[in-house]
Design a protein around this motif. Structure first.
Motif, PDB file in Angstrom:
ATOM      1  N   LEU A  15      -5.628  -9.047  26.322  1.00 36.11           N
ATOM      2  CA  LEU A  15      -6.405 -10.268  26.555  1.00 36.11           C
ATOM      3  C   LEU A  15      -5.518 -11.503  26.667  1.00 36.11           C
ATOM      4  N   GLY A  16      -4.421 -11.532  25.909  1.00 38.20           N
ATOM      5  CA  GLY A  16      -3.487 -12.649  26.006  1.00 38.20           C
ATOM      6  C   GLY A  16      -4.171 -13.993  25.860  1.00 38.20           C
ATOM      7  N   ASP A  84       0.734 -10.672  34.056  1.00 42.31           N
ATOM      8  CA  ASP A  84      -0.685 -10.754  33.694  1.00 42.31           C
ATOM      9  C   ASP A  84      -1.277 -12.119  34.043  1.00 42.31           C
ATOM     10  N   LEU A  85      -0.517 -13.170  33.782  1.00 40.23           N
ATOM     11  CA  LEU A  85      -0.991 -14.525  34.092  1.00 40.23           C
ATOM     12  C   LEU A  85      -1.109 -14.737  35.605  1.00 40.23           C
ATOM     13  N   TRP A  86      -0.190 -14.128  36.370  1.00 44.37           N
ATOM     14  CA  TRP A  86      -0.192 -14.316  37.816  1.00 44.37           C
ATOM     15  C   TRP A  86      -1.287 -13.493  38.507  1.00 44.37           C
ATOM     16  N   LYS A 173      -9.667  -3.271  24.358  1.00 42.28           N
ATOM     17  CA  LYS A 173      -9.179  -4.634  24.553  1.00 42.28           C
ATOM     18  C   LYS A 173      -8.309  -5.068  23.384  1.00 42.28           C
ATOM     19  N   LEU A 174      -7.018  -5.304  23.675  1.00 37.86           N
ATOM     20  CA  LEU A 174      -6.075  -5.781  22.657  1.00 37.86           C
ATOM     21  C   LEU A 174      -6.050  -7.305  22.683  1.00 37.86           C
ATOM     22  N   ASN A 175      -6.513  -7.920  21.614  1.00 43.07           N
ATOM     23  CA  ASN A 175      -6.541  -9.379  21.568  1.00 43.07           C
ATOM     24  C   ASN A 175      -5.171  -9.897  21.121  1.00 43.07           C
ATOM     25  N   SER A 267      -5.457 -14.733  11.592  1.00 43.49           N
ATOM     26  CA  SER A 267      -6.218 -15.453  12.596  1.00 43.49           C
ATOM     27  C   SER A 267      -5.611 -15.107  13.950  1.00 43.49           C
ATOM     28  N   THR A 268      -6.451 -14.669  14.899  1.00 47.27           N
ATOM     29  CA  THR A 268      -5.947 -14.202  16.193  1.00 47.27           C
ATOM     30  C   THR A 268      -5.106 -15.258  16.881  1.00 47.27           C
TER      31      THR A 268
END
Length: 307
Positions: A15-16, A84-86, A173-175, A267-268
């Motif tokens: 998730l980044g 991932d951001l791109w 989903k990995l947060n 805290s994430t």
């Protein structure tokens, strides 16, 4: 696994920073600049420690290796984050996630141990100066660096295997910003207690033990420095240690908060920030810390770029 409605996870979704959709382009630009800064800054340190005659000492030999390690360590996570951001795809295969976790831990442990080796080098230089050339000869320096790289490999192979042999049956989903034990264990099906204990024991062994060695070294270093008769001598001795202490504080401080604090206090958002600190911010500041506070490095850089 039991039950016909359970399906094994074959990929994860990182998730980044997907919770910040309007900042994806901005974050890509920031992280790209940071990655290029890490490559250029640490690359320059490697070059000058190899070619400058004034830097052919054990301290700078370790610094060059540490800079190379920083580049490798950052390259495990940042290129994937940038991709991932791109692309906004964010998926990572099960195998790629395991490989990323393995190398993240191998390089992280090597960094902890190399920081301890660098502290030992300063201890010998300040507390046993007459024996320094004998104790810290080139062969010993190479052996210490090689040991830092490989000593944790067998245990971390087993740790990675223990994590990824768990059943992952969804959600996937990995947060987090990269594959790491804490978020992976949260997604595992069934009892993960033994694996969690094993991960924490490994973290204590490879994080706390080197830290204690660093602490012991600096207690003896400070005691020796305070006994020096001249103020200039004390100032010079402290200056050779200050850069290393700053890097130790940044790396160990942020890493310990992520891996050693109680799970209930996680805290994430804060975990992501501190994870960025020890994987990205510290490697970026490393060249600045060592160059701005070190006359020998500044002199070598001026020789390399005379204009």
């Amino acid at each position: 696994m039991t039950g016909n409605n359970l399906t094994a996870v074959v990929e994860f979704i990182l998730l980044g920073f997907s919770d910040l959709p309007k900042l994806q382009g901005f974050l890509f630009g920031i992280f790209l600049i940071m990655y290029l800064s890490i490559l250029i800054g640490n690359g320059l340190l490697i070059v000058i420690t190899m070619i400058d005659p004034g830097l052919q000492t054990p301290m700078y030999f370790f610094l060059g290796n540490f800079s190379f390690l920083e580049i490798c360590y950052t390259s495990v996570t940042l290129p994937r984050m940038l991709t991932d951001l791109w692309t906004q795809k964010r998926t990572i295969s099960f195998l790629a996630c395991a490989v990323q976790t393995f190398f993240l831990y191998i390089l992280g442990v090597a960094e902890c141990l190399l920081l301890a080796v660098m502290a030992y080098d300063r201890y010998v230089a300040i507390c046993k100066p007459l024996y320094y050339p004998l104790i810290m000869n080139h062969k010993v320096c190479v052996q210490l660096v090689v040991a830092s790289w490989i000593i944790g490999v067998p245990i971390l192979v087993e740790e990675t295997y223990q994590i990824f042999r768990l059943n992952f049956c969804g959600p996937n989903k990995l947060n987090h910003i990269f594959c790491d034990a804490p978020p992976l264990l949260e997604l595992a099906c069934g009892d993960t207690y033994k694996t969690e204990v094993s991960v924490h024991v490994a973290a204590l062994a490879f994080v706390i033990t080197p830290f204690l060695l660093i602490l012991i070294s600096y207690v003896k270093i400070i005691a020796t420095i305070l006994r020096l008769p001249s103020t200039s001598g004390r100032s010079k001795a402290f200056s050779t240690c200050s850069s290393h202490l700053m890097v130790v504080g940044l790396f160990y401080g942020s890493g310990s908060i992520v891996y050693l604090r109680p799970k209930s206090t996680h805290s994430t958002g804060s975990v992501k920030v501190f994870a960025l600190f020890y994987t990205t911010v510290t490697p970026m500041f490393n060249p600045l810390i060592y160059s701005l506070r070190n006359k020998d490095v500044i002199s070598a850089l001026r020789k390399l770029f005379p204009k």
